[in-house]
Each structure stands twice: as structure tokens, then as C-alpha cells.
Design an enzyme around this catalytic site. Structure first.
Site, PDB file in Angstrom:
ATOM      1  N   TYR A 103      20.810 -79.580 -60.938  1.00 60.89           N
ATOM      2  CA  TYR A 103      20.886 -80.224 -59.621  1.00 60.89           C
ATOM      3  C   TYR A 103      21.736 -79.395 -58.657  1.00 60.89           C
ATOM      4  CZ  TYR A 103      22.752 -83.308 -55.984  1.00 60.89           C
ATOM      5  OH  TYR A 103      23.161 -83.821 -54.774  1.00 60.89           O
TER       6      TYR A 103
ATOM      7  N   LYS B 154      20.825 -77.281 -55.149  1.00 63.46           N
ATOM      8  CA  LYS B 154      21.428 -77.584 -53.842  1.00 63.46           C
ATOM      9  C   LYS B 154      22.140 -76.339 -53.297  1.00 63.46           C
ATOM     10  CE  LYS B 154      21.457 -80.976 -51.877  1.00 63.46           C
ATOM     11  NZ  LYS B 154      20.482 -81.582 -50.922  1.00 63.46           N
TER      12      LYS B 154
ATOM     13  N   THR C 212      25.941 -81.171 -51.099  1.00 67.03           N
ATOM     14  CA  THR C 212      26.912 -81.813 -51.982  1.00 67.03           C
ATOM     15  C   THR C 212      28.095 -80.896 -52.274  1.00 67.03           C
ATOM     16  OG1 THR C 212      27.184 -82.515 -54.286  1.00 67.03           O
ATOM     17  CG2 THR C 212      25.383 -81.023 -53.857  1.00 67.03           C
ATOM     18  N   ASP C 213      29.232 -81.506 -52.622  1.00 66.23           N
ATOM     19  CA  ASP C 213      30.382 -80.694 -53.043  1.00 66.23           C
ATOM     20  C   ASP C 213      30.164 -80.096 -54.433  1.00 66.23           C
ATOM     21  OD1 ASP C 213      30.660 -83.027 -54.569  1.00 66.23           O
ATOM     22  OD2 ASP C 213      32.776 -83.331 -54.117  1.00 66.23           O
ATOM     23  N   GLU C 214      29.106 -80.559 -55.142  1.00 62.85           N
ATOM     24  CA  GLU C 214      28.868 -80.044 -56.497  1.00 62.85           C
ATOM     25  C   GLU C 214      28.497 -78.560 -56.497  1.00 62.85           C
ATOM     26  OE1 GLU C 214      26.762 -82.701 -59.148  1.00 62.85           O
ATOM     27  OE2 GLU C 214      27.275 -84.417 -57.910  1.00 62.85           O
TER      28      GLU C 214
HETATM   29  N1  LIG Z   1      24.442 -89.496 -53.585  1.00 56.00           N
HETATM   30  C1  LIG Z   1      25.511 -88.735 -53.384  1.00 56.00           C
HETATM   31  O1  LIG Z   1      26.608 -89.090 -53.815  1.00 56.00           O
HETATM   32  C2  LIG Z   1      25.410 -87.457 -52.587  1.00 56.00           C
HETATM   33  C3  LIG Z   1      26.584 -86.773 -52.259  1.00 56.00           C
HETATM   34  C4  LIG Z   1      26.486 -85.607 -51.481  1.00 56.00           C
HETATM   35  C5  LIG Z   1      25.249 -85.163 -51.052  1.00 56.00           C
HETATM   36  N2  LIG Z   1      24.118 -85.834 -51.406  1.00 56.00           N
HETATM   37  C6  LIG Z   1      22.833 -85.318 -50.899  1.00 56.00           C
HETATM   38  O2  LIG Z   1      22.374 -86.270 -49.951  1.00 56.00           O
HETATM   39  C7  LIG Z   1      20.952 -86.327 -49.960  1.00 56.00           C
HETATM   40  C8  LIG Z   1      20.499 -87.752 -50.181  1.00 56.00           C
HETATM   41  O3  LIG Z   1      21.034 -88.226 -51.405  1.00 56.00           O
HETATM   42  P1  LIG Z   1      20.683 -89.693 -51.948  1.00 56.00           P
HETATM   43  O4  LIG Z   1      21.727 -90.051 -52.936  1.00 56.00           O
HETATM   44  O5  LIG Z   1      20.417 -90.575 -50.790  1.00 56.00           O
HETATM   45  O6  LIG Z   1      19.319 -89.385 -52.707  1.00 56.00           O
HETATM   46  P2  LIG Z   1      18.187 -90.399 -53.196  1.00 56.00           P
HETATM   47  O7  LIG Z   1      17.710 -89.846 -54.497  1.00 56.00           O
HETATM   48  O8  LIG Z   1      18.673 -91.806 -53.129  1.00 56.00           O
HETATM   49  O9  LIG Z   1      17.042 -90.264 -52.088  1.00 56.00           O
HETATM   50  C9  LIG Z   1      16.262 -89.114 -51.938  1.00 56.00           C
HETATM   51  C10 LIG Z   1      15.061 -89.476 -51.082  1.00 56.00           C
HETATM   52  O10 LIG Z   1      14.306 -88.254 -50.870  1.00 56.00           O
HETATM   53  C11 LIG Z   1      12.936 -88.549 -51.074  1.00 56.00           C
HETATM   54  N3  LIG Z   1      12.266 -87.326 -51.550  1.00 56.00           N
HETATM   55  C12 LIG Z   1      12.467 -86.696 -52.748  1.00 56.00           C
HETATM   56  N4  LIG Z   1      11.648 -85.630 -52.847  1.00 56.00           N
HETATM   57  C13 LIG Z   1      10.942 -85.561 -51.690  1.00 56.00           C
HETATM   58  C14 LIG Z   1       9.960 -84.672 -51.191  1.00 56.00           C
HETATM   59  N5  LIG Z   1       9.513 -83.634 -51.918  1.00 56.00           N
HETATM   60  N6  LIG Z   1       9.454 -84.892 -49.951  1.00 56.00           N
HETATM   61  C15 LIG Z   1       9.872 -85.972 -49.210  1.00 56.00           C
HETATM   62  N7  LIG Z   1      10.793 -86.843 -49.645  1.00 56.00           N
HETATM   63  C16 LIG Z   1      11.327 -86.648 -50.862  1.00 56.00           C
HETATM   64  C17 LIG Z   1      12.905 -89.649 -52.113  1.00 56.00           C
HETATM   65  O11 LIG Z   1      11.678 -90.369 -52.084  1.00 56.00           O
HETATM   66  C18 LIG Z   1      14.117 -90.484 -51.722  1.00 56.00           C
HETATM   67  O12 LIG Z   1      13.760 -91.480 -50.788  1.00 56.00           O
HETATM   68  C19 LIG Z   1      20.491 -85.378 -51.060  1.00 56.00           C
HETATM   69  O13 LIG Z   1      20.122 -84.163 -50.462  1.00 56.00           O
HETATM   70  C20 LIG Z   1      21.728 -85.194 -51.920  1.00 56.00           C
HETATM   71  O14 LIG Z   1      21.733 -83.928 -52.548  1.00 56.00           O
HETATM   72  C21 LIG Z   1      24.172 -86.965 -52.164  1.00 56.00           C
END
Ligand SMILES: NC(=O)c1ccc[n+]([C@@H]2O[C@H](COP(=O)([O-])OP(=O)(O)OC[C@H]3O[C@@H](n4cnc5c(N)ncnc54)[C@H](O)[C@@H]3O)[C@@H](O)[C@H]2O)c1
Length: 352
Positions: free
Chosen positions: A155, A159, A130-132
Site C-alpha cells: 500500500y 502511494k 499518506t504519512d505511511e
Molecule cells: N484512511 C486513512 O487513514 C488515510 C490517511 C491518509 C491518507 N489516506 C488516503 O486518502 C484517500 C482516501 O482514503 P479512504 O480511507 O477514504 O479510502 P476508502 O478505501 O474508504 O475509499 C476509496 C474510494 O476510492 C474508490 N476507488 C478505488 N479505486 C478506484 C478507481 N480505480 N477508480 C475510481 N474510484 C476508485 C473506491 O470505490 C472508494 O470509494 C486514499 O488515497 C488514501 O491513500 C487515507
């Protein structure tokens, strides 16, 4: 190519799984199915011969080793994480366990697997971040890949830690990694505790649309399908050991985004009064970063990637999707914490 995707039942992971299968890749989705997971996101691919699912925790080394041995992936895309900032304020431990320890465990299993196979050069461990991790910007400037890390929430701190581990496994062991740091995503299948679906669903329910602080916090929004496309581009053509920032070039404040969504709803589902009248300001989140903005020059100039939709187009598609998929989101509203105000812990006593 066979891709092992962690977190494929989540919001972004499921978009990546769907696009990877549409592009003809085999996918093994490894997900432990936390509260944020939704296997319905994968209904369109579940019967494809290209799709396999393994329910497992990325922190379980034995399970991960078994899954790597059984499926023999060519590439890994690591998205599994605890991802909600407000939940990280109330309960940071799960974030340390999955985002830091889980990533460490997965890196070790991937490294052993890659070494045992004779260190194939075309193997990748792609960490989705993430950009965070860069912290907060003032009114000016953008995050580049060389912006120093300065995370502010549990969070973003976890990350940042996982990014450092991934880079160290490249520098120390030569594991072929790539890292992407992306801005805020939105779009179909977004879990109904995150800002944009919360605005849509509260507006539709006739409830207050709560906006933290004065609503001046700025985010750079990216449509989730565009993020998935960028990730598959970096996976195929990104340079080993390199970081790519991914952004939508769509900077807008939280109050502006709430007003944009209300204006779309006024057109497509008019109510008795403008939806924007439901907007209410509430006490801010502790440590709320003021502004994020991505400089996407590297991914644009090196890999030729650009977002395909504007924010207005993406929001119109998203609102239409939530209106058409009430069964999907209604089932998730009963999950623990959804619809509640989270992350309001009193920071003066929290440090005791
Ligand atoms: N949502 C955003 O805007 C955003 C932006 C930039 C980066 N990200 C990154 O992208 C990735 C996905 O984000 P998202 O919004 O789809 O998240 P999300 O919370 O919707 O999904 C996360 C998934 O990971 C699974 N999970 C969690 N812990 C686990 C574990 N210990 N073992 C196996 N599976 C596990 C969960 O069951 C879920 O299906 C993350 O790494 C997040 O940091 C998200």
C-alpha cells in the site's frame, strides 16, 4: 468553484464532498464503487444541485477525458485509491493498478485538459496521500515534508510511487499540483475493516477485540472532518508544487486506543463486564510499521490550520455515531473479506 473529487464514495472522500458542498462549491464525484465505497455516505448531499456523480475507473483514460470535458472542473482532488494495508499484502496488484497506473492516467488526462484550457494558473491537481510513505519511526522524531520516503507495505509503496508521479508532473510539465500526506483518520462512515470501527463493533458484538502484536504500534490519529477541512484549506491556499503534512498531534498506541474506546463504551453502553476484558493479542502483521508521527508545523504556520477536536472528543463522537447508525455498518459487514483476518500471508513462501 467546481471540484472534481475522485474516490468521493469512500471514507475521507465523502467527508470532503459533504464539506465542499456545504461551503458552496460544485462537486463532481468520480468513483468506480469498489467494495470500500458507500453511496449512503452521501445521502445528505445527493439531491443538491451542486452534486453530480460519475461511476468510472480513474484508470480509464477515455472515461476520464469525457468526464473532464462534460463537467469542466476548476480543480481536482484525487482521493481514489486502494487503501487497506492488509488487503495490499494479500493482493498487491489492485494497488498497483489503481494507486500507480490510475494516478498516472488521471495525471495525463488532467494535464491535457489544463493545457487545452490555456494552462490556467488557478487550476490545481491535489493529491491526497499518506504519512505511511515515510516508513516507520523509532521512539523519537516526527515526519516532516523533507523526511526521505521509505515505504514498507505494498500500500505505502504504491502511494509513494503516486506522490513521485504527481511531483514529476509539476516539475516536468508545470501542472499546478499540491500534495498532502496525512496520518491515520477515524470518524463517522469509517469502513468496518479498519482498526477503530473494528474495535467498536467487536466490543459491541461481545467478540474478541484482536490487537496485532503487543499493541505497541503508535499512530497519530486525526478526526476525518478535520482532515477534510485541512484538505480544503490546502486546496484554496497551499503553494503550488508544495507538500503539506497533516496530523492530529494525537500520538497513541493501538492498545491505548482500544482501551480508550472500551472506556467510552463502558460509560455510554455499559455491559455485564468491562469491554477491555475482550481485548486479545494476535500474531502481528508482516512489516508492521512501529510508529508514525507528523510534524504539522508547515500547515499550521503557513496556512493557520489546526485540528478542531482532541482524540478523546473525536472518539466520543465516533462511538456515538456508530451506536446511532447501526443500519449503515451492518449492511457492510457482508462485503467480501470484512470481519476476516487479512494480510496474514506467510512471507517466507510469498516471495517464491
Ligand atoms: N484512511 C486513512 O487513514 C488515510 C490517511 C491518509 C491518507 N489516506 C488516503 O486518502 C484517500 C482516501 O482514503 P479512504 O480511507 O477514504 O479510502 P476508502 O478505501 O474508504 O475509499 C476509496 C474510494 O476510492 C474508490 N476507488 C478505488 N479505486 C478506484 C478507481 N480505480 N477508480 C475510481 N474510484 C476508485 C473506491 O470505490 C472508494 O470509494 C486514499 O488515497 C488514501 O491513500 C487515507
Amino acid at each position: 468553484m467546481k471540484i472534481l473529487i475522485t474516490g468521493g464514495a469512500g471514507f475521507i472522500g465523502s467527508a470532503v464532498v459533504r464539506q465542499a458542498i456545504a461551503a458552496g462549491h460544485s462537486v463532481v464525484n468520480v468513483d468506480v464503487l469498489t467494495y470500500a465505497a458507500c453511496l449512503e455516505n452521501l445521502a445528505s448531499v445527493v439531491s443538491s444541485p451542486l452534486y453530480a456523480f460519475e461511476k468510472a475507473d480513474i484508470g480509464d483514460g477515455a472515461a476520464m477525458a469525457r468526464i473532464f470535458a462534460a463537467h469542466q472542473p476548476d480543480l481536482v482532488m484525487h482521493l481514489a485509491a486502494e487503501s487497506h494495508v492488509d488487503r495490499s499484502i494479500d493482493g498487491p496488484k489492485a494497488f498497483i493498478e489503481t494507486n500507480v497506473m490510475g494516478t498516472f492516467c488521471l495525471l495525463e488526462v488532467a494535464r491535457n485538459y489544463w493545457q487545452d484550457r490555456g494552462r490556467p494558473e488557478n487550476f490545481r491537481f491535489h493529491h491526497i496521500s499518506t504519512d505511511e510513505v515515510y516508513g516507520s519511526l523509532g521512539d523519537q522524531g516526527q515526519f516532516t515534508e523533507s523526511t526521505p520516503y521509505a515505504p514498507t507495505s505494498p500500500y505505502s509503496a504504491t502511494k509513494a510511487a503516486s506522490d513521485h508521479l504527481v511531483r514529476a508532473w509539476y516539475e516536468t510539465y508545470g501542472l499546478p499540483v499540491v500534495i498532502t500526506n496525512c496520518s491515520n483518520n477515524y470518524g463517522p462512515f469509517h469502513f468496518p475493516e479498519k482498526l477503530i470501527p473494528v474495535i467498536i463493533l467487536r466490543a459491541l458484538a461481545g467478540d474478541d477485540i484482536s490487537i496485532y502484536g503487543a499493541g505497541k504500534n503508535v499512530r497519530d490519529w486525526l478526526y476525518v472532518e478535520d482532515h477534510a477541512d485541512a484538505l480544503l484549506t490546502v486546496l484554496r491556499r497551499g503553494k503550488i508544487g508544495r507538500t503539506y503534512n497533516i496530523g492530529g498531534e494525537n500520538e497513541v498506541s493501538n492498545i491505548e486506543i482500544a482501551r480508550m474506546i472500551c472506556a467510552i463504551l463502558d460509560k455510554v453502553r455499559p455491559g455485564t463486564r468491562p469491554y477491555a476484558e475482550q481485548i486479545k493479542f494476535v500474531k502481528d502483521r508482516p512489516g508492521h510499521d512501529m510508529r508514525y508521527a507528523i510534524d504539522p508545523a508547515r500547515i499550521r504556520d503557513e496556512l493557520g490550520w489546526r485540528p478542531s477536536v482532541t482524540l478523546q472528543q473525536g472518539l466520543q463522537k465516533t462511538v456515538a455515531w456508530y451506536l446511532e447508525n447501526e443500519n449503515w455498518w451492518r449492511a457492510l459487514l457482508d462485503r467480501t473479506g470484512v470481519g476476516e483476518r487479512l494480510g496474514t500471508v506467510n512471507t517466507e513462501t510469498a516471495s517464491d
